[in-house]
Design an enzyme around this catalytic site. Sequence first.
Site, PDB file in Angstrom:
ATOM      1  N   CYS A  83     -11.216  67.462  45.869  1.00  0.00           N
ATOM      2  CA  CYS A  83     -10.659  66.839  44.806  1.00  0.00           C
ATOM      3  C   CYS A  83      -9.472  67.642  44.346  1.00  0.00           C
ATOM      4  CB  CYS A  83     -11.499  66.564  43.674  1.00  0.00           C
ATOM      5  SG  CYS A  83     -10.954  66.091  42.176  1.00  0.00           S
ATOM      6  N   CYS A 163     -18.164  63.537  37.808  1.00  0.00           N
ATOM      7  CA  CYS A 163     -17.285  64.507  37.700  1.00  0.00           C
ATOM      8  C   CYS A 163     -17.954  65.455  36.589  1.00  0.00           C
ATOM      9  CB  CYS A 163     -15.790  64.216  37.230  1.00  0.00           C
ATOM     10  SG  CYS A 163     -14.774  65.589  36.969  1.00  0.00           S
ATOM     11  N   GLN A 287      -5.370  66.118  22.405  1.00  0.00           N
ATOM     12  CA  GLN A 287      -5.733  67.123  23.416  1.00  0.00           C
ATOM     13  C   GLN A 287      -7.242  66.894  24.041  1.00  0.00           C
ATOM     14  OE1 GLN A 287      -4.204  69.665  24.342  1.00  0.00           O
ATOM     15  NE2 GLN A 287      -2.851  70.390  23.138  1.00  0.00           N
ATOM     16  N   CYS A 412       1.751  74.118  27.228  1.00  0.00           N
ATOM     17  CA  CYS A 412       0.867  73.797  28.415  1.00  0.00           C
ATOM     18  C   CYS A 412       1.505  74.604  29.651  1.00  0.00           C
ATOM     19  CB  CYS A 412       0.313  72.425  28.380  1.00  0.00           C
ATOM     20  SG  CYS A 412       2.123  71.190  28.832  1.00  0.00           S
TER      21      CYS A 412
END
Length: 457
Positions: A83, A163, A287, A412
């Site tokens: 992934c 996940c 966020q 970010c």
Amino acid sequence: MVICLELSKNDKIELTIDALTSEGSGVGRYNGLAVFVRGTVPGDNIIAHIIKRSKNYAVGIIDEIISPSPNRIESDCPYSQKCGGCSFRHMTYEQELQYKKSRVQDALNRIGHLDIEVEEIIGADNLNGYRNKAQYPVCVTDDGLIAGFYAYKSHRIIPCNSCKLQPVEFERGLNAFSKWAETEQITSYDEQTGKGLLRHIYFRKAFSTGEIMACAVINGDNIPNSQLLVSLLRENVEGLVSVAVNVNKEKTNVILGNKTKIIWGQKYIKDTLLGKAFCIAPNSFYQVNHSQCERLYSKAREYACLTGNEVLLDLYCGVGTIGLSMADGVKELIGIEIIPQAIENAKKNAEINNITNARFICSDAPKGAEILKEQGISPDVVILDPPRKGCDRSLLDTIEELSPNRIVYVSCDSATLARDLEILKSKGYITERVTAVDLFPRTPHVEGVVLLTKAHK
């Protein structure tokens, strides 16, 4: 093992990993040539199988680990090597934090040409199940619906219902979507032809309230038997309060379209952040890590040095989270955001929190800042939280004209942050403090929050 000075594809070489790229791949050197190997840790001594050779670098995969780094651990996820999401499940968290702090530090020194030390990185308490949003690409096969994440640097879907970064409710929601897709013989979107209905499955969770929104992103106007989908989701997903359909008929990599229809339940989910309530719609920026977001915004407020007398300008305000979390410490809050739905949410968020000293402008950041300049408004503090590409030069020019005393920059991307800090330095703003915050454990992403003050002539 082939040892040769002229490295070629399919060669196998011994390599010591001594660094990491911004995407989390290991870097070693072979006769001066950089060789990138995903899934390695600084200190690993490996045999690398070369799969790509370019003029200035090579790419390899692990053929054998001769001696592991002391910071290597066993990955707890069977998908992590395939992934494109997690880059550090094979690495101790202490090493991950060290890398992330050094990455911000390196950008400030190398790109921003700034002589400042990054303060201690704020790490996370919880490394799993922290994401409050997930967007799953899908593909319908003869064996049913496949949902997961794209393989590294590809659009090949790696099936992954469970996940480690997502809450368990999302897995149960995917199972409900799969049953609906099989029953209704739903087709999946094909990027090449532009045909097929279902593009993505999208979930949001408000961690403080437990409320969950499920959304089907479709290449069409409606979905068949929406009542069945709603029923299956309600049976399987605890906390579900909203089911939506987002329409995206464009040939684009952008996941969400501009039109969203609520087919059951609420128009938004409600969360609480730093004591304030927030309504979050499908398109709203919020966020993804609730607890770390509170730490990030608390640090931003500390840097803002509010006394109660300031005019605070929150550029790229989204649903108003950063600005509204500081509204009780300022005279006036002004938020600017380009997405109309986010502005609606920001106004509602101010209302439900009984905040009366806030107003919001729907505009892109440069134009919105220009509007304020024309109105003669001079903010004392500016909050910048731009997308990954950083701030437009025109916006930084306008901020210079607005002449705030302090700027708090939340970023970010450390590279674009460093670039913008150097520009702001040329405009008379001194970078005083920098903190790195790990909002995305086990991935290569890291946030930075910076205090800049206006130099007095």
